[in-house]
Scaffold this active site. Structure first.
Site, PDB file in Angstrom:
ATOM      1  N   GLU A   1       0.823  -1.206   0.000  1.00 23.26           N
ATOM      2  CA  GLU A   1       0.000   0.000   0.000  1.00 23.26           C
ATOM      3  C   GLU A   1       0.857   1.256   0.000  1.00 23.26           C
ATOM      4  O   GLU A   1       0.557   2.230  -0.717  1.00 23.26           O
ATOM      5  CB  GLU A   1      -0.937  -0.018   1.212  1.00 23.26           C
ATOM      6  CG  GLU A   1      -2.140  -0.925   1.077  1.00 23.26           C
ATOM      7  CD  GLU A   1      -1.801  -2.410   1.102  1.00 23.26           C
ATOM      8  OE1 GLU A   1      -2.614  -3.228   0.640  1.00 23.26           O
ATOM      9  OE2 GLU A   1      -0.703  -2.771   1.580  1.00 23.26           O
TER      10      GLU A   1
ATOM     11  N   ASP B   1       1.899  12.628 -15.394  1.00 26.47           N
ATOM     12  CA  ASP B   1       0.740  12.957 -16.221  1.00 26.47           C
ATOM     13  C   ASP B   1       0.458  14.456 -16.225  1.00 26.47           C
ATOM     14  O   ASP B   1       0.120  15.032 -17.261  1.00 26.47           O
ATOM     15  CB  ASP B   1      -0.490  12.206 -15.710  1.00 26.47           C
ATOM     16  CG  ASP B   1      -1.747  12.571 -16.484  1.00 26.47           C
ATOM     17  OD1 ASP B   1      -1.801  12.270 -17.687  1.00 26.47           O
ATOM     18  OD2 ASP B   1      -2.652  13.174 -15.882  1.00 26.47           O
TER      19      ASP B   1
END
Length: 226
Positions: free
Chosen positions: A181, A195
């Site tokens: 995680e 991005d």
């Protein structure tokens, strides 16, 4: 001379497939024939090959078994499996991971001035990292779907190398660790930085994704040594 040839060949055979071994034995026969002037050595070639083939699996087995480590996601027949954590006790577990996104000076200056076309890079990446941690079991097929009690993602601009340093923390009170995680949190945050900035540069690099420390569980506490 014979012992030297056999010893060299024996070391080479152990790291090759059966087809390669057969080829190597044929080459050895030619070499021995050139040395001794006869082909009688071929009588022993099959026994040599059989001995080496018998030893090769033992060497591999000893190498794996001697380490004292095992792959828990691999079954007895080599198939992928999800680990059964039913017998384990629930304990407090935590993990911290990190990564670095190298932007380059031009993109770094744009991010610092909050001038990227898509908006606030660090804030969006932070939320993405937190969300990524919560989706770990959906992204990594053999991870357990666990209840996280805490997720924190921190992104800092580093002017020394024109990068973004990312640190992710995850915690849970359960039967399995939260290392994946924490690693997923920083990975998704790093991908989001890319991005958000890719229109300005394609040279951006995501690097150094690694676990920094973990606590709790059967294996105990662990931290990366500097």
């Amino acid at each position: 001379m014979l012992l030297r040839v056999l010893n060299l060949s024996r070391r080479g055979f152990c790291s090759h497939s059966g087809h390669d071994i057969a080829t190597a034995i044929a080459e050895l026969n030619k070499e021995m024939e050139s040395v001794f002037g006869e082909s009688s050595s071929t009588i022993h070639s099959s026994s040599i090959g059989n001995d080496i083939m018998a030893e090769a699996p033992q060497l591999v087995s000893l190498k794996i078994g001697g380490s004292g480590l095992g792959l828990t996601h691999v079954g007895s027949k080599g198939e992928a499996q999800m680990v059964d954590v039913t017998p384990k006790e629930s304990t407090k577990r935590a993990a911290t991971a990190s990564c670095k996104v190298i932007l380059g000076k031009k993109v770094f200056d744009l991010v610092s001035a909050n001038q990227m076309a898509k908006g606030d890079v660090l804030s969006v990446a932070k939320i993405a990292g937190i969300n990524g941690a919560k989706q770990t079991s959906s992204l990594i097929p053999l991870c357990h779907n666990i209840i996280l009690t805490h997720v924190h993602v921190d992104l800092k601009l580093n002017p020394n190398d024109f990068s973004v340093d990312i640190v992710g923390e995850a915690a849970s009170a359960g039967k399995t660790g939260v290392e994946m995680e924490a690693l997923t949190a920083v990975s998704v945050a790093g991908l989001t930085v890319y991005d958000m900035c890719k229109a300005a540069s394609k040279d951006i690099q995501i690097t150094g994704i690694q676990l920094e420390r973990k606590t709790g569980g059967k294996s105990g506490d662990w931290s990366r040594k500097e």
